[in-house]
Design a protein around this motif. Structure first.
Motif, PDB file in Angstrom:
ATOM      1  N   ARG A 225      49.442  10.091  22.262  1.00  8.24           N
ATOM      2  CA  ARG A 225      48.382   9.967  21.268  1.00  8.24           C
ATOM      3  C   ARG A 225      48.098  11.295  20.570  1.00  8.24           C
ATOM      4  NH1 ARG A 225      47.275   6.598  18.340  1.00  8.24           N
ATOM      5  NH2 ARG A 225      45.131   7.312  18.101  1.00  8.24           N
ATOM      6  N   THR A 229      48.679  12.062  16.651  1.00  3.26           N
ATOM      7  CA  THR A 229      47.571  12.516  15.799  1.00  3.26           C
ATOM      8  C   THR A 229      47.974  13.771  15.024  1.00  3.26           C
ATOM      9  OG1 THR A 229      45.978  11.603  17.380  1.00  3.26           O
ATOM     10  CG2 THR A 229      45.145  13.217  15.794  1.00  3.26           C
ATOM     11  N   ARG A 230      48.676  14.680  15.676  1.00  9.53           N
ATOM     12  CA  ARG A 230      49.156  15.889  14.984  1.00  9.53           C
ATOM     13  C   ARG A 230      50.107  15.531  13.857  1.00  9.53           C
ATOM     14  NH1 ARG A 230      51.927  20.416  17.843  1.00  9.53           N
ATOM     15  NH2 ARG A 230      51.663  21.312  15.783  1.00  9.53           N
ATOM     16  N   PHE A 233      48.249  14.088  10.969  1.00  8.01           N
ATOM     17  CA  PHE A 233      47.525  15.135  10.245  1.00  8.01           C
ATOM     18  C   PHE A 233      48.471  15.883   9.306  1.00  8.01           C
ATOM     19  CE2 PHE A 233      46.345  19.658  10.057  1.00  8.01           C
ATOM     20  CZ  PHE A 233      45.109  19.555   9.423  1.00  8.01           C
ATOM     21  N   LYS A 237      47.508  15.435   5.383  1.00  8.86           N
ATOM     22  CA  LYS A 237      46.490  16.432   5.090  1.00  8.86           C
ATOM     23  C   LYS A 237      46.410  16.786   3.608  1.00  8.86           C
ATOM     24  CE  LYS A 237      49.325  20.534   6.118  1.00  8.86           C
ATOM     25  NZ  LYS A 237      49.415  21.743   6.979  1.00  8.86           N
ATOM     26  N   HIS A 241      41.574  11.935   1.729  1.00 11.06           N
ATOM     27  CA  HIS A 241      40.947  11.089   2.744  1.00 11.06           C
ATOM     28  C   HIS A 241      39.447  11.380   2.718  1.00 11.06           C
ATOM     29  CE1 HIS A 241      44.594   9.482   4.640  1.00 11.06           C
ATOM     30  NE2 HIS A 241      45.128  10.671   4.385  1.00 11.06           N
ATOM     31  N   TRP A 255      36.970  14.437   7.489  1.00  8.84           N
ATOM     32  CA  TRP A 255      38.178  13.786   8.008  1.00  8.84           C
ATOM     33  C   TRP A 255      38.909  14.702   8.993  1.00  8.84           C
ATOM     34  CZ3 TRP A 255      43.402  15.233   6.971  1.00  8.84           C
ATOM     35  CH2 TRP A 255      44.349  14.341   7.462  1.00  8.84           C
ATOM     36  N   SER A 258      36.898  14.944  12.257  1.00  5.75           N
ATOM     37  CA  SER A 258      36.932  13.701  13.034  1.00  5.75           C
ATOM     38  C   SER A 258      38.202  13.614  13.867  1.00  5.75           C
ATOM     39  CB  SER A 258      36.823  12.490  12.105  1.00  5.75           C
ATOM     40  OG  SER A 258      37.975  12.367  11.288  1.00  5.75           O
ATOM     41  N   MET A 259      39.324  14.086  13.319  1.00 10.26           N
ATOM     42  CA  MET A 259      40.578  14.077  14.072  1.00 10.26           C
ATOM     43  C   MET A 259      40.531  15.087  15.222  1.00 10.26           C
ATOM     44  SD  MET A 259      43.484  13.560  11.131  1.00 10.26           S
ATOM     45  CE  MET A 259      44.632  12.860  12.294  1.00 10.26           C
ATOM     46  N   GLN A 262      38.369  13.618  17.953  1.00 10.51           N
ATOM     47  CA  GLN A 262      39.069  12.551  18.665  1.00 10.51           C
ATOM     48  C   GLN A 262      39.954  13.129  19.768  1.00 10.51           C
ATOM     49  OE1 GLN A 262      41.754  10.289  16.245  1.00 10.51           O
ATOM     50  NE2 GLN A 262      42.045   8.686  17.763  1.00 10.51           N
ATOM     51  N   ALA A 296      44.015  22.741  12.265  1.00  9.21           N
ATOM     52  CA  ALA A 296      42.935  22.085  11.530  1.00  9.21           C
ATOM     53  C   ALA A 296      41.931  23.104  11.003  1.00  9.21           C
ATOM     54  CB  ALA A 296      42.248  21.064  12.426  1.00  9.21           C
TER      55      ALA A 296
END
Length: 317
Positions: A225, A229-230, A233, A237, A241, A255, A258-259, A262, A296
């Protein structure tokens, strides 16, 4: 000693083992077991005190066995004292008390398990049927019997005890299969750790054979997961969004964060579990999270710089 213990256990015949508060009779049983230990300790101390310090011809002829002791009378004669003869009946009585103690602990565990619907894991009518069967076995094999449960020479209790424990083993197997069938696909989901903690609580009563497999599956899932997710992104990116009703820059930052949140939640859930954080996947999870958090944060700073530059350009006109 046995007579005094029975008086203590029944309040001088006023009660039996079933019509007393369970915690009260449990503590009374423990008192009797401690009495047996105390008497044995006193016996060994007395034996060591009265034994002759050196070997002699008579002592060489009468070597004590592990269940015997060698003591000396006031006339200097050595006599053999059998521990099994002194404590044999009391040991048999205490074995019966140990079985009763095991029954009380089993009843407590399963009553607690059924009252919580197996720690919130099983809610269908089947578990209620199993609870009724459990109560039926208790009534038929334990509380419904009219013999004296404290009579350690009564073999009927031993047969009922063996049958009751056999029923409990069958119940363990059924509950284990029900849990495995109901939660087979749960371990590749964000809710995996929540249900894992419940199953670990159940394993104190009902053994789950594949617990190690669940640890491994959860570790693989969370590692996948965070990698996914990476990748998401990196892929998205540069795209817009922006949540509905949010300004472009603020929505983009929301956005990104939020990642990050998570993945932070994934990492914290993993770290909160004593066994999961020992898995190799946990180190990978932390490394991936730290790498992603840095990416990020850098991208968020870049967006803010572009925004500040746009403002400066607008103000220059």
């Amino acid at each position: 000693m046995i007579i005094r213990c029975k008086i203590h256990l029944t309040s001088n015949g006023k009660y039996n083992v079933w019509n007393q508060p369970r915690n009260s009779i449990r503590q009374t049983i423990i008192d009797c077991l401690d009495l047996n230990k105390a008497y044995k300790k006193a016996y060994k101390n007395s034996l060591a005190k009265n034994s002759r310090p050196g070997p002699s011809k008579s002592s060489a002829a009468a070597v004590p066995t592990p269940t015997q002791g060698l003591s000396t009378t006031s006339q200097g004669k050595e006599i053999c004292i059998s521990q099994s003869f002194i404590f044999g009946k009391f040991n048999g009585f205490c074995d019966r008390l140990m079985k009763l103690l095991n029954i009380f602990n089993t009843l407590d565990n399963y009553e607690r398990l059924f009252s919580t619907h197996v720690c919130g894991l099983l809610w269908d009518d089947t578990i209620e049927e199993k609870e009724k069967e459990f109560k039926m076995h208790v009534g038929q094999l334990l509380t419904g019997r009219t013999y004296n449960h404290l009579d350690y020479r009564n073999k009927e209790f031993d047969r009922d005890y063996a049958e009751f424990m056999e029923k409990i083993d069958g119940l363990k197997h059924i509950l284990s299969r029900m849990i495995e069938r109901s939660y087979h696909n749960t371990w590749e989901s964000p809710q995996a750790i929540k249900f894992l903690k419940r199953i670990e609580a159940v394993t104190k009563v009902v053994p789950i054979a594949t617990l190690d497999d669940k640890y491994e599956r959860i570790g693989v899932y969370f590692a996948s997961r965070i990698t996914a997710t990476r990748k998401a992104f990196q892929k998205n990116k540069e795209k817009d969004h922006v949540p509905l009703g949010m300004p472009p820059v603020g929505g983009k930052i929301m956005w990104i964060r939020s990642m990050v949140l998570q993945l932070e939640a994934f990492t914290k859930d993993f770290a909160s579990h004593d066994h999961l954080k020992l898995l190799p996947q946990y180190k990978l999870l932390v490394q991936e999270y730290n790498r992603f958090a840095m990416e990020a944060a850098s991208f968020e700073i870049q967006i803010l710089k572009y925004w500040v530059n746009d403002i400066d350009v607008s103000l220059s006109f």
